[in-house]
Design an enzyme around this catalytic site. Structure first.
Site, mmCIF file in Angstrom:
data_model
loop_
_atom_site.group_PDB
_atom_site.id
_atom_site.type_symbol
_atom_site.label_atom_id
_atom_site.label_comp_id
_atom_site.label_asym_id
_atom_site.label_seq_id
_atom_site.Cartn_x
_atom_site.Cartn_y
_atom_site.Cartn_z
ATOM 1 N N GLY A 61 52.801 27.453 26.513
ATOM 2 C CA GLY A 61 54.137 27.995 26.778
ATOM 3 C C GLY A 61 55.287 27.017 26.605
ATOM 4 O O GLY A 61 56.352 27.384 26.114
ATOM 5 N N ARG A 71 55.777 34.067 20.648
ATOM 6 C CA ARG A 71 56.181 32.704 21.019
ATOM 7 C C ARG A 71 57.255 32.179 20.067
ATOM 8 O O ARG A 71 58.047 31.316 20.436
ATOM 9 C CB ARG A 71 54.977 31.755 20.960
ATOM 10 N N ASP A 95 57.216 30.866 38.176
ATOM 11 C CA ASP A 95 57.097 32.253 38.626
ATOM 12 C C ASP A 95 56.617 32.261 40.083
ATOM 13 O O ASP A 95 57.409 32.056 40.992
ATOM 14 C CB ASP A 95 56.129 32.953 37.669
ATOM 15 N N PHE A 102 59.069 40.547 33.064
ATOM 16 C CA PHE A 102 58.151 39.803 32.207
ATOM 17 C C PHE A 102 58.852 39.536 30.876
ATOM 18 O O PHE A 102 59.256 40.460 30.174
ATOM 19 C CB PHE A 102 56.843 40.573 31.989
ATOM 20 N N VAL A 103 59.011 38.251 30.554
ATOM 21 C CA VAL A 103 59.783 37.886 29.364
ATOM 22 C C VAL A 103 58.914 37.240 28.292
ATOM 23 O O VAL A 103 57.856 36.677 28.586
ATOM 24 C CB VAL A 103 60.949 36.933 29.722
ATOM 25 N N ASP A 123 54.609 34.019 25.673
ATOM 26 C CA ASP A 123 53.874 34.999 24.874
ATOM 27 C C ASP A 123 53.586 36.289 25.629
ATOM 28 O O ASP A 123 53.655 36.358 26.856
ATOM 29 C CB ASP A 123 52.521 34.412 24.458
ATOM 30 N N LYS A 130 62.038 32.286 37.930
ATOM 31 C CA LYS A 130 62.116 33.605 38.581
ATOM 32 C C LYS A 130 62.006 33.349 40.080
ATOM 33 O O LYS A 130 60.930 33.475 40.661
ATOM 34 C CB LYS A 130 60.945 34.486 38.138
ATOM 35 N N ASP A 153 57.368 26.277 30.792
ATOM 36 C CA ASP A 153 58.284 27.290 30.286
ATOM 37 C C ASP A 153 58.964 28.048 31.417
ATOM 38 O O ASP A 153 60.157 28.260 31.412
ATOM 39 C CB ASP A 153 57.549 28.259 29.332
HETATM 40 P P1 5GP Z 1 53.143 30.658 38.154
HETATM 41 O O1 5GP Z 1 51.931 29.844 38.425
HETATM 42 O O2 5GP Z 1 54.447 29.986 38.542
HETATM 43 O O3 5GP Z 1 53.039 32.040 38.698
HETATM 44 O O4 5GP Z 1 53.131 30.955 36.619
HETATM 45 C C1 5GP Z 1 53.579 30.138 35.669
HETATM 46 C C2 5GP Z 1 52.986 30.555 34.333
HETATM 47 O O5 5GP Z 1 52.816 31.974 34.238
HETATM 48 C C3 5GP Z 1 53.947 30.198 33.229
HETATM 49 O O6 5GP Z 1 53.674 28.905 32.764
HETATM 50 C C4 5GP Z 1 53.664 31.265 32.194
HETATM 51 O O7 5GP Z 1 52.589 30.836 31.374
HETATM 52 C C5 5GP Z 1 53.219 32.470 32.977
HETATM 53 N N1 5GP Z 1 54.337 33.422 33.196
HETATM 54 C C6 5GP Z 1 54.987 33.668 34.355
HETATM 55 N N2 5GP Z 1 55.962 34.580 34.171
HETATM 56 C C7 5GP Z 1 55.933 34.893 32.862
HETATM 57 C C8 5GP Z 1 56.731 35.772 32.044
HETATM 58 O O8 5GP Z 1 57.668 36.452 32.459
HETATM 59 N N3 5GP Z 1 56.389 35.833 30.720
HETATM 60 C C9 5GP Z 1 55.368 35.110 30.184
HETATM 61 N N4 5GP Z 1 55.142 35.248 28.881
HETATM 62 N N5 5GP Z 1 54.613 34.262 30.922
HETATM 63 C C10 5GP Z 1 54.896 34.169 32.240
HETATM 64 MG MG MG Z 2 50.998 33.208 28.490
HETATM 65 MG MG MG Z 3 52.310 28.607 31.220
#
Ligand code: 5GP
Ligand code: MG
Ligand code: MG
Length: 192
Positions: A52, A173, A111, A160-161, A167, A139, A108
């Site tokens: 990402g 990407r 979340d 979700f972006v 991706d 987010k 990237d």
């Molecule tokens: P976390 O562990 O903070 O929940 O997730 C981080 C990872 O989840 C990011 O590095 C990404 O790979 C994926 N992710 C979280 N939200 C999104 C989103 O809106 N779009 C995409 N494509 N990946 C996301």
């Molecule tokens: Mg991904």
């Molecule tokens: Mg990631």
């Protein structure tokens, strides 16, 4: 007269654009300056969380004037999907030594916070001089574990972006902007 304007074909799959290519470029310049202000002339060991963060890291590094070493790690937490499948795992680990180094982790998007909380925890045990994080997108409303990044490109709503490294089922990407897919394209195939 034929138009010379080229539009990426995947733009047609987006319902909305949340961050334009121009805003990304402008924000990255400012982030580079913020990072230099924080580190002075110290060397930075940048650790990018791939795939990402690949595009963001490539552009951000060119906006950071400090001496930089680069390494990449790979985490699994999402699969082909718009939802997390739980605990992130480290799949591909560091090759550089980070002992007594200033580590800047790049991802990237922040979340739930689980990925960066896990990675900072792992890195901290390796006795770095410091660990900070930089994310292109945040987010904030989605946090499940408390986590704040020192450097944030943009705060975005709970959508979700895709694009600019992010991706959906490994696609999109290469979009130069960040956007939300049309709802009918968000229904994924069966999980592998
Ligand atoms: P976390 O562990 O903070 O929940 O997730 C981080 C990872 O989840 C990011 O590095 C990404 O790979 C994926 N992710 C979280 N939200 C999104 C989103 O809106 N779009 C995409 N494509 N990946 C996301
Ligand atoms: Mg991904
Ligand atoms: Mg990631």
């Amino acid at each position: 007269m034929a138009s010379s304007l080229k539009i990426h074909p995947a733009h047609a799959d987006l319902e909305t654009i949340l961050v334009t290519e121009t805003s990304i470029k402008r924000r990255i310049k400012k982030l580079g300056a913020e990072i230099q202000q924080t580190y002075g002339d110290e060397e930075i060991t940048v650790i990018a969380i791939i795939n990402g963060a690949i595009l963001f890291t490539a552009d951000l590094l060119r906006a950071i004037p400090n001496p930089v070493r680069l390494d990449c790690i790979r985490i699994s937490s999402y699969r082909n999907e718009t939802k997390s499948i739980g605990k992130p795992k480290l799949l591909h680990s560091l090759t550089l030594d980070v002992t007594n180094r200033h580590v800047l982790l790049i991802d990237d998007i922040l979340d739930t916070g689980k990925t960066l909380a896990m990675v900072t925890n792992v890195i901290s045990k390796l006795n770095p001089a410091s660990v900070k994080t930089c994310v292109l997108l945040d987010k904030k409303g989605r946090r499940e574990v408390p986590f704040d990044a020192e450097f944030v490109g943009f705060e975005i709503p709970d959508k979700f972006v895709v694009g600019y490294g992010l991706d959906f089922a490994e696609r999109y990407r290469n979009l130069p902007c960040i956007g939300v897919l049309k709802p009918d394209l968000q229904n994924p195939p069966e999980w592998a």
